[in-house]
Design a protein around this motif. Structure first.
Motif, PDB file in Angstrom:
ATOM      1  N   TRP A  61       0.823  -1.208   0.000  1.00 10.30           N
ATOM      2  CA  TRP A  61       0.000   0.000   0.000  1.00 10.30           C
ATOM      3  C   TRP A  61       0.858   1.260   0.000  1.00 10.30           C
ATOM      4  CZ3 TRP A  61      -4.810  -0.171  -1.436  1.00 10.30           C
ATOM      5  CH2 TRP A  61      -5.440  -1.400  -1.387  1.00 10.30           C
ATOM      6  N   THR A  62       2.009   1.198   0.654  1.00 11.25           N
ATOM      7  CA  THR A  62       2.930   2.336   0.625  1.00 11.25           C
ATOM      8  C   THR A  62       3.436   2.563  -0.789  1.00 11.25           C
ATOM      9  OG1 THR A  62       3.607   1.796   2.883  1.00 11.25           O
ATOM     10  CG2 THR A  62       5.054   3.255   1.622  1.00 11.25           C
ATOM     11  N   VAL A  63       3.784   1.479  -1.480  1.00  7.20           N
ATOM     12  CA  VAL A  63       4.230   1.592  -2.872  1.00  7.20           C
ATOM     13  C   VAL A  63       3.103   2.130  -3.745  1.00  7.20           C
ATOM     14  CG1 VAL A  63       4.971   0.263  -4.890  1.00  7.20           C
ATOM     15  CG2 VAL A  63       6.022  -0.156  -2.669  1.00  7.20           C
ATOM     16  N   LEU A  64       1.869   1.684  -3.512  1.00  5.89           N
ATOM     17  CA  LEU A  64       0.733   2.174  -4.310  1.00  5.89           C
ATOM     18  C   LEU A  64       0.543   3.676  -4.130  1.00  5.89           C
ATOM     19  CD1 LEU A  64      -1.652   1.578  -6.204  1.00  5.89           C
ATOM     20  CD2 LEU A  64      -3.033   1.199  -4.157  1.00  5.89           C
ATOM     21  N   VAL A  65       0.672   4.164  -2.914  1.00  7.31           N
ATOM     22  CA  VAL A  65       0.548   5.610  -2.678  1.00  7.31           C
ATOM     23  C   VAL A  65       1.669   6.361  -3.391  1.00  7.31           C
ATOM     24  CG1 VAL A  65       0.677   7.404  -0.899  1.00  7.31           C
ATOM     25  CG2 VAL A  65      -0.734   5.381  -0.522  1.00  7.31           C
ATOM     26  N   GLY A  66       2.899   5.855  -3.276  1.00  6.79           N
ATOM     27  CA  GLY A  66       4.025   6.494  -3.956  1.00  6.79           C
ATOM     28  C   GLY A  66       3.869   6.473  -5.469  1.00  6.79           C
ATOM     29  N   VAL A  67       3.396   5.355  -5.993  1.00  2.00           N
ATOM     30  CA  VAL A  67       3.169   5.227  -7.435  1.00  2.00           C
ATOM     31  C   VAL A  67       2.110   6.222  -7.896  1.00  2.00           C
ATOM     32  CG1 VAL A  67       2.089   3.665  -9.112  1.00  2.00           C
ATOM     33  CG2 VAL A  67       3.946   2.865  -7.683  1.00  2.00           C
ATOM     34  N   THR A  68       1.058   6.349  -7.136  1.00  2.00           N
ATOM     35  CA  THR A  68      -0.001   7.283  -7.492  1.00  2.00           C
ATOM     36  C   THR A  68       0.532   8.709  -7.550  1.00  2.00           C
ATOM     37  OG1 THR A  68      -1.633   5.818  -6.471  1.00  2.00           O
ATOM     38  CG2 THR A  68      -2.301   8.092  -6.853  1.00  2.00           C
ATOM     39  N   LEU A  69       1.343   9.079  -6.579  1.00  2.00           N
ATOM     40  CA  LEU A  69       1.923  10.426  -6.572  1.00  2.00           C
ATOM     41  C   LEU A  69       2.856  10.644  -7.761  1.00  2.00           C
ATOM     42  CD1 LEU A  69       2.637  10.884  -2.771  1.00  2.00           C
ATOM     43  CD2 LEU A  69       0.811  11.929  -4.124  1.00  2.00           C
ATOM     44  N   VAL A  70       3.702   9.668  -8.061  1.00  2.00           N
ATOM     45  CA  VAL A  70       4.635   9.796  -9.194  1.00  2.00           C
ATOM     46  C   VAL A  70       3.863   9.932 -10.504  1.00  2.00           C
ATOM     47  CG1 VAL A  70       6.316   8.496 -10.578  1.00  2.00           C
ATOM     48  CG2 VAL A  70       6.590   8.642  -8.113  1.00  2.00           C
ATOM     49  N   LEU A  71       2.822   9.129 -10.680  1.00  2.00           N
ATOM     50  CA  LEU A  71       2.062   9.187 -11.929  1.00  2.00           C
ATOM     51  C   LEU A  71       1.238  10.467 -12.038  1.00  2.00           C
ATOM     52  CD1 LEU A  71       1.007   5.462 -12.362  1.00  2.00           C
ATOM     53  CD2 LEU A  71       2.878   6.694 -13.464  1.00  2.00           C
ATOM     54  N   LEU A  72       0.777  11.006 -10.914  1.00  4.09           N
ATOM     55  CA  LEU A  72       0.080  12.292 -10.958  1.00  4.09           C
ATOM     56  C   LEU A  72       1.035  13.423 -11.332  1.00  4.09           C
ATOM     57  CD1 LEU A  72      -2.361  12.057  -7.921  1.00  4.09           C
ATOM     58  CD2 LEU A  72      -2.954  12.120 -10.351  1.00  4.09           C
ATOM     59  N   VAL A  73       2.237  13.397 -10.788  1.00  4.30           N
ATOM     60  CA  VAL A  73       3.236  14.402 -11.166  1.00  4.30           C
ATOM     61  C   VAL A  73       3.566  14.279 -12.655  1.00  4.30           C
ATOM     62  CG1 VAL A  73       5.658  15.078 -10.860  1.00  4.30           C
ATOM     63  CG2 VAL A  73       4.204  14.689  -8.870  1.00  4.30           C
ATOM     64  N   ALA A  74       3.700  13.050 -13.147  1.00  2.00           N
ATOM     65  CA  ALA A  74       3.975  12.846 -14.575  1.00  2.00           C
ATOM     66  C   ALA A  74       2.835  13.368 -15.434  1.00  2.00           C
ATOM     67  CB  ALA A  74       4.210  11.366 -14.860  1.00  2.00           C
TER      68      ALA A  74
END
Length: 161
Positions: free
Chosen positions: A48-61
């Motif tokens: 779940w921590t990775v999912l939150v980080g992934v979501t943030l990275v993809l939103l920035v992209a």
């Protein structure tokens, strides 16, 4: 989560990476869905921590892609073969130098493709600049984000074991 499911999630991630190179294919969506699938079936907090980080990275992209010029790669003469060269270069650059190597690898892939196609260095540089001006920077931003996500997920799977 068994080895079969992990392999399927990895396959969806690879499809998302390929989709980042093809206009109109939701590469970031596939990558995010693969990480979501993994997080739903892996009850550990690291997923779940990775999912939150992934979501943030993809939103920035996504925000970066909105700021960059729109994709008009086909009009500039970009081909599917150029995408393969660029993607391969980005992955090969990302492996030895994990974060920073994707951008030079991407550019080197386009340059090599144009060098083989046109035969002269000056024309290859001009074609590289034209491709980046026509939306190559947008493709690079999306591919870079997807590579970061894939590396983060792979690291979490190996580390959390």
């Amino acid at each position: 989560m068994g080895a079969g499911e992990l392999l399927l999630v990895g396959l969806v991630l690879v499809l998302g990476l390929c989709g980042a190179l093809v206009p109109g294919v939701p590469g970031t969506g596939l990558v995010w869905a693969a990480v979501l699938w993994w997080a739903l079936y892996d009850p550990r907090p690291v997923a779940w921590t990775v999912l939150v980080g992934v979501t943030l990275v993809l939103l920035v992209a996504l925000v970066v892609r909105w700021v960059l010029p729109p994709r008009r790669l086909r009009a500039s003469g970009a081909t599917a073969r150029m995408s393969v060269f660029a993607g391969t270069g980005a992955v090969l650059g990302f492996v030895p130098l994990p974060v920073l190597g994707a951008a030079p690898g991407f550019l080197a892939g386009i340059y090599l493709h144009e060098g083989f196609r046109l035969g002269r260095r000056a024309e290859a540089w001009a074609a590289l600049r034209a491709a980046m001006d026509a939306g190559g920077s947008s493709v690079l931003a999306e591919l870079f984000a997807c590579l970061l996500v894939a590396a983060g997920r792979l690291t979490a799977v190996v580390w959390a074991g």
